[in-house]
Design a protein around this motif. Structure first.
Motif, PDB file in Angstrom:
ATOM      1  N   GLY A  66      -0.597 -18.369 -18.756  1.00 56.37           N
ATOM      2  CA  GLY A  66      -2.005 -18.730 -18.946  1.00 56.37           C
ATOM      3  C   GLY A  66      -2.456 -18.542 -20.381  1.00 56.37           C
ATOM      4  N   ARG A  67      -1.493 -18.177 -21.257  1.00 59.46           N
ATOM      5  CA  ARG A  67      -1.883 -17.986 -22.667  1.00 59.46           C
ATOM      6  C   ARG A  67      -2.263 -19.329 -23.278  1.00 59.46           C
ATOM      7  N   PRO A  68      -3.332 -19.372 -24.112  1.00 53.78           N
ATOM      8  CA  PRO A  68      -3.684 -20.643 -24.752  1.00 53.78           C
ATOM      9  C   PRO A  68      -2.562 -21.119 -25.661  1.00 53.78           C
ATOM     10  N   VAL A  69      -2.376 -22.407 -25.720  1.00 54.85           N
ATOM     11  CA  VAL A  69      -1.328 -23.007 -26.567  1.00 54.85           C
ATOM     12  C   VAL A  69      -1.975 -23.542 -27.827  1.00 54.85           C
ATOM     13  N   SER A  70      -1.492 -23.083 -28.984  1.00 54.89           N
ATOM     14  CA  SER A  70      -2.085 -23.594 -30.238  1.00 54.89           C
ATOM     15  C   SER A  70      -1.113 -24.560 -30.902  1.00 54.89           C
ATOM     16  N   GLY A  71      -1.653 -25.358 -31.827  1.00 52.72           N
ATOM     17  CA  GLY A  71      -0.821 -26.287 -32.593  1.00 52.72           C
ATOM     18  C   GLY A  71      -0.339 -27.466 -31.759  1.00 52.72           C
ATOM     19  N   ALA A  72      -1.054 -27.745 -30.684  1.00 51.93           N
ATOM     20  CA  ALA A  72      -0.618 -28.838 -29.803  1.00 51.93           C
ATOM     21  C   ALA A  72      -1.224 -30.166 -30.227  1.00 51.93           C
ATOM     22  N   GLN A  73      -0.615 -31.222 -29.736  1.00 53.10           N
ATOM     23  CA  GLN A  73      -1.153 -32.575 -29.941  1.00 53.10           C
ATOM     24  C   GLN A  73      -1.416 -33.189 -28.584  1.00 53.10           C
ATOM     25  N   LEU A  74      -2.582 -33.793 -28.426  1.00 50.22           N
ATOM     26  CA  LEU A  74      -2.968 -34.383 -27.140  1.00 50.22           C
ATOM     27  C   LEU A  74      -3.243 -35.863 -27.382  1.00 50.22           C
ATOM     28  N   THR A  75      -2.451 -36.713 -26.738  1.00 43.90           N
ATOM     29  CA  THR A  75      -2.672 -38.153 -26.887  1.00 43.90           C
ATOM     30  C   THR A  75      -3.077 -38.718 -25.535  1.00 43.90           C
ATOM     31  N   VAL A  76      -4.123 -39.523 -25.527  1.00 40.83           N
ATOM     32  CA  VAL A  76      -4.653 -40.029 -24.256  1.00 40.83           C
ATOM     33  C   VAL A  76      -4.652 -41.547 -24.274  1.00 40.83           C
ATOM     34  N   ASP A  77      -4.245 -42.106 -23.156  1.00 39.73           N
ATOM     35  CA  ASP A  77      -4.242 -43.571 -23.017  1.00 39.73           C
ATOM     36  C   ASP A  77      -4.922 -43.945 -21.708  1.00 39.73           C
ATOM     37  N   PRO A  78      -5.897 -44.881 -21.617  1.00 40.22           N
ATOM     38  CA  PRO A  78      -6.412 -45.644 -22.752  1.00 40.22           C
ATOM     39  C   PRO A  78      -7.128 -44.744 -23.742  1.00 40.22           C
ATOM     40  N   PRO A  79      -7.180 -45.184 -25.020  1.00 38.76           N
ATOM     41  CA  PRO A  79      -7.738 -44.336 -26.082  1.00 38.76           C
ATOM     42  C   PRO A  79      -9.201 -43.985 -25.812  1.00 38.76           C
ATOM     43  N   VAL A  80      -9.512 -42.696 -25.852  1.00 36.96           N
ATOM     44  CA  VAL A  80     -10.883 -42.197 -25.717  1.00 36.96           C
ATOM     45  C   VAL A  80     -11.051 -41.116 -26.771  1.00 36.96           C
ATOM     46  N   THR A  81     -12.215 -40.501 -26.806  1.00 34.90           N
ATOM     47  CA  THR A  81     -12.436 -39.430 -27.786  1.00 34.90           C
ATOM     48  C   THR A  81     -11.764 -38.150 -27.295  1.00 34.90           C
ATOM     49  N   VAL A  82     -10.932 -37.589 -28.134  1.00 33.18           N
ATOM     50  CA  VAL A  82     -10.210 -36.368 -27.750  1.00 33.18           C
ATOM     51  C   VAL A  82     -10.488 -35.283 -28.787  1.00 33.18           C
ATOM     52  N   ALA A  83     -10.904 -34.130 -28.299  1.00 31.12           N
ATOM     53  CA  ALA A  83     -11.086 -32.976 -29.196  1.00 31.12           C
ATOM     54  C   ALA A  83     -10.211 -31.847 -28.663  1.00 31.12           C
ATOM     55  N   LEU A  84      -9.490 -31.190 -29.551  1.00 32.83           N
ATOM     56  CA  LEU A  84      -8.615 -30.086 -29.153  1.00 32.83           C
ATOM     57  C   LEU A  84      -8.702 -29.029 -30.241  1.00 32.83           C
ATOM     58  N   ASP A  85      -9.164 -27.833 -29.880  1.00 30.70           N
ATOM     59  CA  ASP A  85      -9.293 -26.821 -30.938  1.00 30.70           C
ATOM     60  C   ASP A  85      -8.057 -25.936 -30.996  1.00 30.70           C
ATOM     61  N   ALA A  86      -8.018 -25.079 -31.995  1.00 30.67           N
ATOM     62  CA  ALA A  86      -6.818 -24.276 -32.253  1.00 30.67           C
ATOM     63  C   ALA A  86      -6.497 -23.369 -31.065  1.00 30.67           C
ATOM     64  N   GLY A  87      -7.533 -23.063 -30.270  1.00 35.55           N
ATOM     65  CA  GLY A  87      -7.340 -22.153 -29.140  1.00 35.55           C
ATOM     66  C   GLY A  87      -6.896 -22.868 -27.878  1.00 35.55           C
ATOM     67  N   GLY A  88      -6.677 -24.206 -27.987  1.00 38.05           N
ATOM     68  CA  GLY A  88      -6.188 -24.932 -26.812  1.00 38.05           C
ATOM     69  C   GLY A  88      -7.287 -25.505 -25.940  1.00 38.05           C
TER      70      GLY A  88
END
Ligand SMILES: [Zn+2]
Length: 340
Positions: A66-88
């Motif tokens: 359950g630890r937050p994952v940092s440094g991740a990349q999140l890609t969503v299709d179909p393209p929408v607005t995606v926000a991902l902070d350092a804390g996951g």
């Protein structure tokens, strides 16, 4: 609106007043007399509905801790607005019509994952999205053996786990109609109950448990268990892997363990197949193709851990960690995160 006057005042007036009243009410009335042509009222434009923004938010966490994952990349299709902070913490939002979103997650040191999230009107929060850290206690090699049959085949299988607690039918006679020893029936019953729970890390258990002398065909929702007698059998047991209409065959007194004619680990092995698992190279494991049938059937820690990962993913999930679009999309916190 253009009005016409006629000779008889009163009638006219009241007619004018009537027409004015009618006009005000937006109705058209047909007078007998030749009333002046009325102009069609200008239509009031109906306001086009403003697309309301919807959003799905939650946290990207490490499977198991359950630890937050940092440094991740999140890609969503179909393209929408995606926000991902350092804390996951992530937020996916859009003003377009809500739709099923294909989500691809990558983070250094983690197994990339592809899954689905359902966009829905309004704001959905607390959606858990977990990815597996590619390090002990997780082993991608061991997972591929247990879940994808990589030890005995080059074609990696999709996840074939059961989705509901199985019913069990245990036949009390062998293939020749000869009764099975009561103590064998009893120990096999106990081993089956334990193994169904162990392989699904307690998420499933045996539903109905029936015994009878009659044969029973394979039936969806059931695992039919037949005990056979053949001193020359080349195998101790056999089972279909991860099918809804399961079947297990066990050979009585063929791979005995002292007075125990069918050992606990043999039963746990065949139930492991029925629950969706394949052979592994570790000779100490329950799912070793050739094993010591004596032990009671306790899974190794490695088997337990990787079986738990599998029963936390959707059936049909393919290598390395790609969920099928037929899965039930992730929703607000999908059950407890497994803490090991
Ligand atoms: Zn086997």
């Amino acid at each position: 609106m253009a009005l016409h006057t006629s000779s008889s005042n009163t009638a006219v007036r009241s007619t004018i007043a009537l027409l004015a009243g009618l006009a005000a009410a937006g109705l058209t009335a047909c007078g007998g007399g030749s009333s002046p042509p009325t102009q069609a009222p200008t239509p009031i434009p109906t306001p086009t509905p403003q697309p309301t923004e919807w959003s799905v938010s939650g946290s990207l966490v490490e499977y198991g801790t359950g630890r937050p994952v940092s440094g991740a990349q999140l890609t969503v299709d179909p393209p929408v607005t995606v926000a991902l902070d350092a804390g996951g913490s992530f937020k996916i939002s859009s003003a377009a019509a809500p739709t099923l979103l294909h989500v691809h997650v990558e983070a250094p040191g983690y197994v990339p994952r592809e899954t689905y999230v359902q966009g829905a009107t309004g704001a959905r929060t607390n959606v858990a999205l977990d990815i597996v850290r590619n390090a002990a206690p997780f082993s991608l090699d061991f997972y591929r053996q247990l879940v994808r049959n990589s030890f005995e085949s080059s074609a990696l299988e999709p996840l074939a786990r059961l989705t509901q607690s199985p019913n069990i039918y245990l036949r009390t006679e062998d293939q020749n109609g000869k009764a099975i020893e009561p103590e064998v029936l009893e120990s096999v019953t106990q081993s089956i109950r334990m193994a169904v729970s162990d392989w699904s890390s307690g998420t499933l258990s045996v539903a109905a448990f029936e015994k009878g002398s009659a044969t029973r065909p394979r039936t969806p929702g059931w695992i039919v268990v037949n005990i056979l007698r053949d001193r020359n059998s080349s195998v101790c047991g056999r089972a279909y892997v991860g099918v809804p209409d399961g079947q297990i065959q066990l050979w009585d007194d063929r791979c005995a363990c002292g007075s125990k004619k069918i050992g606990g680990s043999l039963v746990a092995h065949e139930v492991g197949h029925a629950m969706g698992f394949w052979h592994v190279s570790d000779k100490k494991a329950i799912m070793a193709p050739v094993g010591d049938n004596c032990p009671t059937g306790i899974l190794t820690d490695e088997e337990k851990y990787h079986a738990t990962v599998a029963y936390h993913r959707s059936p049909g999930n393919i290598d390395r960690d790609i969920d099928p679009d037929t899965m039930a999309p992730l929703s607000t916190r999908d059950g407890p995160l497994v803490a090991n």
